[in-house]
Design an enzyme around this catalytic site. Structure first.
Site, short mmCIF file in Angstrom:
data_model
loop_
_atom_site.label_atom_id
_atom_site.label_comp_id
_atom_site.label_asym_id
_atom_site.label_seq_id
_atom_site.Cartn_x
_atom_site.Cartn_y
_atom_site.Cartn_z
N ASP A 109 0.83 -1.21 0.00
CA ASP A 109 0.00 0.00 0.00
C ASP A 109 0.86 1.26 0.00
O ASP A 109 2.08 1.21 0.19
CB ASP A 109 -0.97 0.00 1.20
CG ASP A 109 -0.29 -0.39 2.52
OD1 ASP A 109 0.95 -0.38 2.59
OD2 ASP A 109 -1.00 -0.71 3.48
N ASN A 129 -7.85 -2.38 14.28
CA ASN A 129 -9.25 -2.70 13.92
C ASN A 129 -9.34 -3.92 12.99
O ASN A 129 -10.38 -4.18 12.42
CB ASN A 129 -9.92 -1.48 13.26
CG ASN A 129 -9.23 -1.06 11.98
OD1 ASN A 129 -8.34 -1.75 11.47
ND2 ASN A 129 -9.63 0.07 11.42
N HIS A 173 -7.53 -4.41 10.21
CA HIS A 173 -7.25 -4.21 8.78
C HIS A 173 -5.96 -4.93 8.37
O HIS A 173 -5.07 -5.16 9.18
CB HIS A 173 -7.24 -2.73 8.39
CG HIS A 173 -6.06 -1.92 8.81
ND1 HIS A 173 -6.18 -0.69 9.42
CD2 HIS A 173 -4.73 -2.12 8.68
CE1 HIS A 173 -4.98 -0.19 9.64
NE2 HIS A 173 -4.08 -1.04 9.21
N GLU A 181 -9.76 -1.52 5.27
CA GLU A 181 -10.45 -1.21 6.51
C GLU A 181 -11.69 -2.09 6.68
O GLU A 181 -12.17 -2.68 5.70
CB GLU A 181 -10.85 0.28 6.50
CG GLU A 181 -9.67 1.24 6.42
CD GLU A 181 -8.94 1.41 7.76
OE1 GLU A 181 -8.88 0.46 8.57
OE2 GLU A 181 -8.40 2.51 7.99
C1 GLP Z 1 -0.53 0.44 8.64
C2 GLP Z 1 -0.16 -0.35 7.39
C3 GLP Z 1 -0.44 -1.82 7.59
C4 GLP Z 1 0.18 -2.27 8.89
C5 GLP Z 1 -0.45 -1.56 10.04
C6 GLP Z 1 0.08 -2.00 11.39
O1 GLP Z 1 -1.86 0.73 8.73
N1 GLP Z 1 -0.84 0.08 6.23
O2 GLP Z 1 0.08 -2.54 6.49
O3 GLP Z 1 -0.02 -3.65 9.03
O4 GLP Z 1 -0.15 -0.18 9.86
O5 GLP Z 1 1.25 -1.31 11.68
P1 GLP Z 1 2.26 -1.66 12.82
O6 GLP Z 1 3.05 -2.83 12.35
O7 GLP Z 1 3.10 -0.43 12.97
O8 GLP Z 1 1.47 -1.96 14.03
#
Ligand code: GLP
Length: 234
Positions: free
Chosen positions: A63, A129, A131, A136
């Site tokens: 993404d 949440n 995702h 989402e």
């Molecule tokens: C963002 C990214 C996700 C990731 C999520 C969790 O929203 N788009 O791909 O999995 O954060 O991030 P973290 O690993 O910092 O908890």
């Protein structure tokens, strides 16, 4: 789904790294699906520090924010450069272009990339949440690469990377859930109490678009690397 319980981020990094090394060793042109966020950073550190030979490896990122230029410090392009791409040299790298003039065309282009380079191992974090990527809650399980409006909960969780709340982007371009599910293998990383509710839903809740990660229970080859804190509500 297999679950590997680790005691620290270092253990997670070693386990994830070893799996990547194995895939890179056994395939002529492996394709790695890359994630951003804190969860995979220990794995990327080991890849850098060990000067892993990735000259035969293709990467496809999950993404990117919309309207954040690639050279801006908060873009996922920049994150990947700092974490990996400036340190070890891949055969090819792909990220969605969140600055594309025509975002619908960009989504189609990215699906073509995924068709050309089917992902062998997809690395995933998980949002608080539930995702995955930036899909989402409420995103269709049949979605392909698309533009999504970020929820307030996700913007709040990602606030720590930005100077001001209003700097956090409102939209992103993300591989869809169906795009992610096409990966041959998936490795999901979930550490800490902030992820406990999402992990409980992932492991025990109904498979529902209300919690996108739950679809992973229908994938034949998923490894979840997690810790007791993230499992504390199970
Ligand atoms: C963002 C990214 C996700 C990731 C999520 C969790 O929203 N788009 O791909 O999995 O954060 O991030 P973290 O690993 O910092 O908890």
């Amino acid at each position: 789904m297999k679950i590997l319980i680790v005691n620290s981020n270092e253990e997670l990094a070693k386990a994830g790294y070893n799996w990547i090394v194995e895939i890179l060793r056994t395939q002529s042109t492996p394709v790695l699906g890359m994630a951003t966020g804190s969860s995979p950073m220990g794995i990327y550190k080991l890849m850098r520090e060990n000067h892993l030979d990735v000259s035969h490896t293709v990467t496809v990122n999950l993404d990117e924010y919309i309207n954040v230029p690639a050279n801006h410090e908060n873009s996922y392009h920049c994150f990947m450069k700092k974490q990996l791409f400036d340190h070890i040299s891949f055969k090819k790298i792909f990220l969605p272009n969140g600055m594309a003039e025509n975002l619908q065309e960009e989504c189609l282009r990215y699906e073509q990339v995924l068709d050309e380079y089917p992902v062998d191992l997809q690395i995933l974090g998980i949002g608080e949440n539930g995702h995955i990527g930036f899909n989402e809650p409420g995103t269709s399980f049949s979605s392909r690469t698309h533009v999504i409006q970020l929820t307030e909960s996700t913007r709040h969780a990602n606030r720590r990377f930005f100077n001001h709340e209003h700097d956090v982007p409102t939209h992103a371009i993300t591989m869809g859930i169906a795009s992610i599910m096409k990966a041959k293998r998936i490795m999901l990383l979930a550490m800490g109490t902030a992820k406990a509710s999402a992990v409980r839903q992932l492991l025990e809740g109904p498979i529902t678009e209300k919690c996108p990660a739950t679809i992973l229970r229908e994938h034949p080859d998923v490894l979840i690397i997690t810790d007791q804190q993230a499992l504390s509500l199970c």
